[in-house]
Scaffold this motif. Structure first.
Motif, PDB file in Angstrom:
ATOM      1  N   VAL A   1      -5.241  -1.244 -11.676  1.00 17.22           N
ATOM      2  CA  VAL A   1      -5.365   0.098 -12.243  1.00 17.22           C
ATOM      3  C   VAL A   1      -4.234   0.414 -13.228  1.00 17.22           C
ATOM      4  N   LEU A   2      -3.009   0.086 -12.859  1.00 17.61           N
ATOM      5  CA  LEU A   2      -1.856   0.511 -13.655  1.00 17.61           C
ATOM      6  C   LEU A   2      -1.362  -0.528 -14.664  1.00 17.61           C
TER       7      LEU A   2
ATOM      8  N   GLY B   1       3.422   1.281   4.938  1.00 17.84           N
ATOM      9  CA  GLY B   1       2.636   0.389   4.094  1.00 17.84           C
ATOM     10  C   GLY B   1       2.356   0.983   2.729  1.00 17.84           C
ATOM     11  N   LEU B   2       2.044   2.269   2.703  1.00 24.50           N
ATOM     12  CA  LEU B   2       1.793   2.940   1.424  1.00 24.50           C
ATOM     13  C   LEU B   2       3.063   2.998   0.578  1.00 24.50           C
ATOM     14  N   LEU B   3       4.199   3.202   1.234  1.00 26.58           N
ATOM     15  CA  LEU B   3       5.474   3.180   0.503  1.00 26.58           C
ATOM     16  C   LEU B   3       5.775   1.785  -0.038  1.00 26.58           C
ATOM     17  N   GLU B   4       5.295   0.759   0.657  1.00 25.84           N
ATOM     18  CA  GLU B   4       5.459  -0.600   0.137  1.00 25.84           C
ATOM     19  C   GLU B   4       4.717  -0.756  -1.192  1.00 25.84           C
ATOM     20  N   VAL B   5       3.539  -0.156  -1.275  1.00 25.91           N
ATOM     21  CA  VAL B   5       2.786  -0.181  -2.537  1.00 25.91           C
ATOM     22  C   VAL B   5       3.592   0.510  -3.634  1.00 25.91           C
ATOM     23  N   VAL B   6       4.198   1.646  -3.300  1.00 23.87           N
ATOM     24  CA  VAL B   6       4.982   2.396  -4.286  1.00 23.87           C
ATOM     25  C   VAL B   6       6.163   1.563  -4.764  1.00 23.87           C
ATOM     26  N   TRP B   7       6.915   0.983  -3.823  1.00 26.93           N
ATOM     27  CA  TRP B   7       8.102   0.242  -4.276  1.00 26.93           C
ATOM     28  C   TRP B   7       7.741  -1.029  -5.018  1.00 26.93           C
TER      29      TRP B   7
ATOM     30  N   GLY C   1      -2.816  -2.841  -1.521  1.00 27.30           N
ATOM     31  CA  GLY C   1      -2.466  -1.698  -2.372  1.00 27.30           C
ATOM     32  C   GLY C   1      -1.843  -2.134  -3.677  1.00 27.30           C
ATOM     33  N   ALA C   2      -0.955  -3.134  -3.625  1.00 26.50           N
ATOM     34  CA  ALA C   2      -0.339  -3.645  -4.848  1.00 26.50           C
ATOM     35  C   ALA C   2      -1.376  -4.345  -5.728  1.00 26.50           C
ATOM     36  N   PHE C   3      -2.324  -5.014  -5.107  1.00 21.47           N
ATOM     37  CA  PHE C   3      -3.428  -5.640  -5.844  1.00 21.47           C
ATOM     38  C   PHE C   3      -4.207  -4.585  -6.624  1.00 21.47           C
TER      39      PHE C   3
END
Length: 104
Positions: free
Chosen positions: A76-77, A10-16, A69-71
Motif C-alpha cells: 500500500v505505502l 503486533g500492530l506496533l511492529e507493523v508501525v515500526w 502487516g508489513a507485507f
C-alpha cells in the motif's frame, strides 16, 4: 487482556517496520524517532503479554501480525509487488497463527 496487548504489540511492529523503511537507514529524523519509540512500546507490550501466554504462541502471533502487516504496508505505502506467491506466503502465515491459537 494479554491477547489484546499482544495484538497491539503486533500492530506496533507493523508501525515500526514501516517507519524504519521510511527512515532510509535512520537518515530521516522523524521516521527514525517513530521507529525507536514504537519498537520499544511493541517489545514492552510483548513482554507483558508473555507473562501469561506461552512463549512460542506469543512470539509467533507477534511476528505473524508484524510480517503480514508489513507485507500489506509495503504494498500500500511503498508500491511493493503483489503476486500470487506472496499472497500465498502471507496466507500460510495467517493459517499458522490460527492453528497455533487453536492449539493452546
Amino acid at each position: 487482556m494479554a491477547w489484546i496487548l499482544l495484538t497491539i504489540a503486533g500492530l506496533l511492529e507493523v508501525v515500526w517496520a514501516t517507519a524504519m523503511k521510511s527512515s532510509q537507514g535512520f537518515t530521516q529524523f522523524w521516521p527514525s524517532v517513530v521507529t525507536v519509540v514504537t519498537m520499544l512500546a511493541s517489545f514492552g507490550l510483548l513482554a507483558v503479554a508473555m507473562k501469561s501466554l506461552p512463549l512460542g504462541t506469543s512470539y509467533m502471533v507477534w511476528v505473524g501480525i508484524g510480517a503480514v502487516g508489513a507485507f500489506i504496508a509495503g504494498i500500500v505505502l511503498h508500491g511493493e509487488a503483489l503476486n500470487l506467491m506472496r499472497v500465498l506466503a502471507a496466507t500460510l502465515i495467517v493459517a499458522g497463527i490460527g492453528v497455533m491459537r487453536l492449539a493452546g
